[in-house]
Scaffold this active site. Structure first.
Site, PDB file in Angstrom:
ATOM      1  N   HIS A   1      -2.319  -6.550   9.783  1.00 36.76           N
ATOM      2  CA  HIS A   1      -3.266  -7.658   9.968  1.00 36.76           C
ATOM      3  C   HIS A   1      -2.454  -8.922  10.248  1.00 36.76           C
ATOM      4  CE1 HIS A   1      -7.274  -9.644   8.599  1.00 36.76           C
ATOM      5  NE2 HIS A   1      -6.608 -10.465   9.394  1.00 36.76           N
TER       6      HIS A   1
ATOM      7  N   GLU B   1      -5.866  -5.189  12.587  1.00 38.49           N
ATOM      8  CA  GLU B   1      -6.976  -5.990  12.087  1.00 38.49           C
ATOM      9  C   GLU B   1      -6.741  -7.453  12.429  1.00 38.49           C
ATOM     10  OE1 GLU B   1      -7.113  -5.562   7.877  1.00 38.49           O
ATOM     11  OE2 GLU B   1      -7.913  -3.521   7.928  1.00 38.49           O
TER      12      GLU B   1
ATOM     13  N   HIS C   1     -10.485  -2.444   1.257  1.00 43.69           N
ATOM     14  CA  HIS C   1     -10.307  -3.637   0.433  1.00 43.69           C
ATOM     15  C   HIS C   1     -10.446  -3.267  -1.046  1.00 43.69           C
ATOM     16  CE1 HIS C   1      -9.607  -8.025   0.676  1.00 43.69           C
ATOM     17  NE2 HIS C   1      -9.993  -7.952  -0.593  1.00 43.69           N
TER      18      HIS C   1
END
EC number: 2.6.99.2
Length: 238
Positions: free
Chosen positions: A43, A70, A191
């Protein structure tokens, strides 16, 4: 079968804390694959506080499993990076500038037209697209008309509620995944999934194509070792 993608942002954070190239991010990614990871997730953020844009190009050349990037598609530099690298999957996250970590899904109703415009270039480039979504049926249903291939269910609320009431914690996710599947969407999740809550989640949320796990997995690796930890997580998904 649910695939495990290992998010290696924390490895980059550790490397950047001292400068140099220790730990070697590319070697860690290759080792994760060798130890059983079925994908590598990064990310990158504009300030490059962990993953650098140069890392993404290097990882694309090295990663042999599935590469997932991401990020926030409202950042032009992120869009340019993804279209240049062409990973197997891009996951679009509604981050604010400077945000420490992602903490909510897209409002797929309010941002329906925006998401259609953001997703289109990735689809045209042949990149599978996933968008971060909360486990709310209306948001899942609206996601299906954006053009996305998959949704990624944001699982921090599940992780927070799991210790006190696992059945209640997973209920909305079960419904969201079932509805997404009805609508032809693939389902990812991520997450705060961990060794403590992953097996229960996977057993109750069907279908589930992929989980992306970084923070908890790297923390566990400090105690169990990286190879053993990846195998432990893989076993939770069987």
């Amino acid at each position: 079968m649910t695939r495990l993608s290992v998010n290696i942002n924390k490895i980059a954070t550790l490397r950047n804390s001292r400068g140099g190239n220790n730990p070697d991010l590319i070697q860690v990614a290759l080792d994760c694959e060798r130890f059983g990871a079925q994908g590598i997730t990064v990310h990158p953020r504009p300030d490059e506080r962990h993953i650098r844009y140069a890392d993404v190009y290097a990882l694309k050349k090295a990663v042999k499993t599935e590469f997932n990037i991401e990020g926030n598609p409202l950042e032009a530099s992120f869009v340019e990076l993804v279209l240049a690298v062409k990973p197997e999957q891009v996951t679009l996250v509604p981050d604010a500038l400077g945000q420490i970590t992602s903490n909510h899904g897209w409002d797929t109703i309010q941002h329906q037209e925006l998401l259609k415009r953001l997703i289109a270039p990735f689809k045209e480039a042949g990149i599978r697209t996933s968008i971060f979504v909360d486990p709310v049926l209306e948001m899942v249903e609206a996601a299906a008309t954006t053009g996305t291939d998959r949704i990624e269910l944001y699982t921090e609320p599940y992780a927070n509620d799991f210790p006190t009431n696992p059945t209640q914690a997973v209920a909305a996710y079960r419904k969201a995944a079932f509805r997404a599947h009805q609508l032809g969407l693939g389902i990812n999740a991520g997450h705060d999934l961990s060794l403590e809550n992953l097996a229960f989640f996977q057993a109750n949320v069907n279908p589930l194509n992929e989980v992306s796990i970084g923070h908890a997995l790297i923390c566990d690796a400090l105690y169990y070792g990286l190879e053993n930890t990846i195998q432990l997580y893989r076993r939770q998904l069987k």
